[in-house]
Design an enzyme around this catalytic site. Structure first.
Site, PDB file in Angstrom:
ATOM      1  N   THR A  65      10.332 -18.638  52.685  1.00 39.37           N
ATOM      2  CA  THR A  65      10.448 -17.319  53.301  1.00 39.37           C
ATOM      3  C   THR A  65      10.540 -17.466  54.809  1.00 39.37           C
ATOM      4  O   THR A  65       9.824 -18.261  55.417  1.00 39.37           O
ATOM      5  CB  THR A  65       9.246 -16.436  52.931  1.00 39.37           C
ATOM      6  OG1 THR A  65       9.201 -16.263  51.512  1.00 39.37           O
ATOM      7  CG2 THR A  65       9.352 -15.074  53.590  1.00 39.37           C
TER       8      THR A  65
ATOM      9  N   LEU B  85       3.406 -16.884  54.937  1.00 41.79           N
ATOM     10  CA  LEU B  85       4.779 -16.804  54.452  1.00 41.79           C
ATOM     11  C   LEU B  85       5.008 -18.090  53.685  1.00 41.79           C
ATOM     12  O   LEU B  85       4.701 -19.175  54.189  1.00 41.79           O
ATOM     13  CB  LEU B  85       5.788 -16.694  55.600  1.00 41.79           C
ATOM     14  CG  LEU B  85       5.819 -15.388  56.396  1.00 41.79           C
ATOM     15  CD1 LEU B  85       6.874 -15.485  57.507  1.00 41.79           C
ATOM     16  CD2 LEU B  85       6.123 -14.196  55.505  1.00 41.79           C
ATOM     17  N   ASP B  86       5.548 -18.012  52.462  1.00 43.35           N
ATOM     18  CA  ASP B  86       5.729 -19.239  51.700  1.00 43.35           C
ATOM     19  C   ASP B  86       6.827 -20.099  52.304  1.00 43.35           C
ATOM     20  O   ASP B  86       7.546 -19.692  53.220  1.00 43.35           O
ATOM     21  CB  ASP B  86       5.958 -18.952  50.216  1.00 43.35           C
ATOM     22  CG  ASP B  86       7.242 -18.187  49.942  1.00 43.35           C
ATOM     23  OD1 ASP B  86       8.275 -18.523  50.544  1.00 43.35           O
ATOM     24  OD2 ASP B  86       7.214 -17.258  49.108  1.00 43.35           O
ATOM     25  N   ARG B  87       6.962 -21.288  51.783  1.00 38.69           N
ATOM     26  CA  ARG B  87       7.826 -22.299  52.397  1.00 38.69           C
ATOM     27  C   ARG B  87       9.265 -21.819  52.587  1.00 38.69           C
ATOM     28  O   ARG B  87       9.896 -22.101  53.611  1.00 38.69           O
ATOM     29  CB  ARG B  87       7.806 -23.560  51.529  1.00 38.69           C
ATOM     30  CG  ARG B  87       8.565 -24.738  52.130  1.00 38.69           C
ATOM     31  CD  ARG B  87       8.373 -25.979  51.289  1.00 38.69           C
ATOM     32  NE  ARG B  87       9.016 -27.132  51.877  1.00 38.69           N
ATOM     33  CZ  ARG B  87       8.945 -28.358  51.362  1.00 38.69           C
ATOM     34  NH1 ARG B  87       8.238 -28.578  50.266  1.00 38.69           N
ATOM     35  NH2 ARG B  87       9.566 -29.366  51.955  1.00 38.69           N
TER      36      ARG B  87
ATOM     37  N   ARG C 227       8.509 -11.693  45.893  1.00 42.81           N
ATOM     38  CA  ARG C 227       9.225 -12.538  44.942  1.00 42.81           C
ATOM     39  C   ARG C 227       8.798 -12.233  43.511  1.00 42.81           C
ATOM     40  O   ARG C 227       9.631 -12.144  42.610  1.00 42.81           O
ATOM     41  CB  ARG C 227       8.968 -14.015  45.255  1.00 42.81           C
ATOM     42  CG  ARG C 227       9.585 -14.487  46.568  1.00 42.81           C
ATOM     43  CD  ARG C 227       9.369 -15.991  46.762  1.00 42.81           C
ATOM     44  NE  ARG C 227       9.862 -16.429  48.056  1.00 42.81           N
ATOM     45  CZ  ARG C 227      11.121 -16.780  48.294  1.00 42.81           C
ATOM     46  NH1 ARG C 227      12.009 -16.740  47.307  1.00 42.81           N
ATOM     47  NH2 ARG C 227      11.495 -17.175  49.499  1.00 42.81           N
TER      48      ARG C 227
END
Length: 280
Positions: free
Chosen positions: A151, A147-149, A234
């Protein structure tokens, strides 16, 4: 999709989402571990053979005793049928010829907050998700997928390499459902375009399902997808001219955020582990 499907954590915590004190990130909602005096016998480096077999995920300890008595287990190439036999972690233990790993398999589910990156370490000194589960176990766990920063939502950790590979392999199509909030209302035409498939630089991307949320502005949508490509949700919306304001993973495989507030973690139940193993 119903908006209520995305609000479990607010109801369970008794506080608004995102309003948790920073110190809660260190422990999650797991019980505090009490320090115990070291048992001298535990320092011998030896472990009972039935526990070794059980930790490897073959069966329960009681069942392991039956298999040991039947001669299914070998230690350094020799069958061992003695009850209570102890082995070291350097011994080669096999069950029906298969080499066993004595490390107990563990599974931790985290409701990830923002501003943590999904990596085991970061050379730039940024906060990582490993900090959030630091008190969960002494075993070395790794996150399943990313999960990106910015999210939030469900992130699974485990030392079960076989299951981790299964949950991230495109072949198994593990479902992921996201609550997406955009900077503006999603046009109906664009919703249909996403349903039909969007051509990105790395190929055509199709979601499994997309819909507006009940009783919510049209800038909030639910997206079901099984693709594991980097930042894929995204990128879909950015391709169509939208900015993703909030992105929250509310379902991963058969796991949900129910009773798991943001920044907290919990171990999976035995039934949840079984259910994950049954994914085909």
């Amino acid at each position: 999709m119903s908006r209520s499907d995305y609000n479990d954590e607010g109801k369970s915590s008794g506080r608004g989402a995102g309003n948790y004190r920073k110190k809660s990130y260190a422990r999650g909602n797991a019980p505090i571990k009490k320090h115990r005096e070291t048992n001298p016998a535990s320092n011998s480096g030896l472990i009972r053979l039935n526990k070794y077999v059980a930790n490897a995920g073959v069966c329960s300890r009681r069942e392991a005793d039956t298999y040991i008595a039947a001669g299914n287990v070998t230690v350094n190439g020799k069958p061992v049928t003695e009850m209570g036999h102890k082995v070291s972690r350097t011994d080669e233990v096999r069950f029906d010829g298969r080499l066993l790993n004595p490390e107990k398999k563990e599974y931790i589910l985290l409701n990830k907050p923002k501003n943590f990156i999904t990596t085991t370490r970061d050379e730039k000194g940024r906060r990582t998700v490993m900090e959030l589960i630091s008190n969960a176990t002494k075993s070395r766990l790794v996150p399943v997928g990313r999960l990106d920063r910015n999210t939030t939502g469900l992130l699974l950790f485990t030392n079960d390499g076989d299951l981790a590979k299964k949950l991230t392999h495109p072949r198994y199509g593990v479902r992921k459902i996201y609550h997406v909030e955009l900077n503006k209302n999603l046009k109906t035409d664009d919703l249909h375009r996403i349903q039909a498939g969007v051509m990105l630089e790395d190929g055509l991307i199709k979601v499994d399902e997309i819909s507006y949320l009940n009783n919510a502005p049209k800038k909030e949508v639910g997206v079901k997808i099984h693709s594991g490509k980097n930042r894929i949700v995204r990128r879909i919306f950015e391709h169509l001219g939208y900015d993703v304001v909030k992105l929250d993973r509310v379902i991963f495989a058969n796991l949900t955020k129910k009773d798991l507030p943001r920044g907290h973690w919990r171990p999976l139940t035995s039934q949840e582990v079984i259910n994950l193993g049954m994914i085909q």
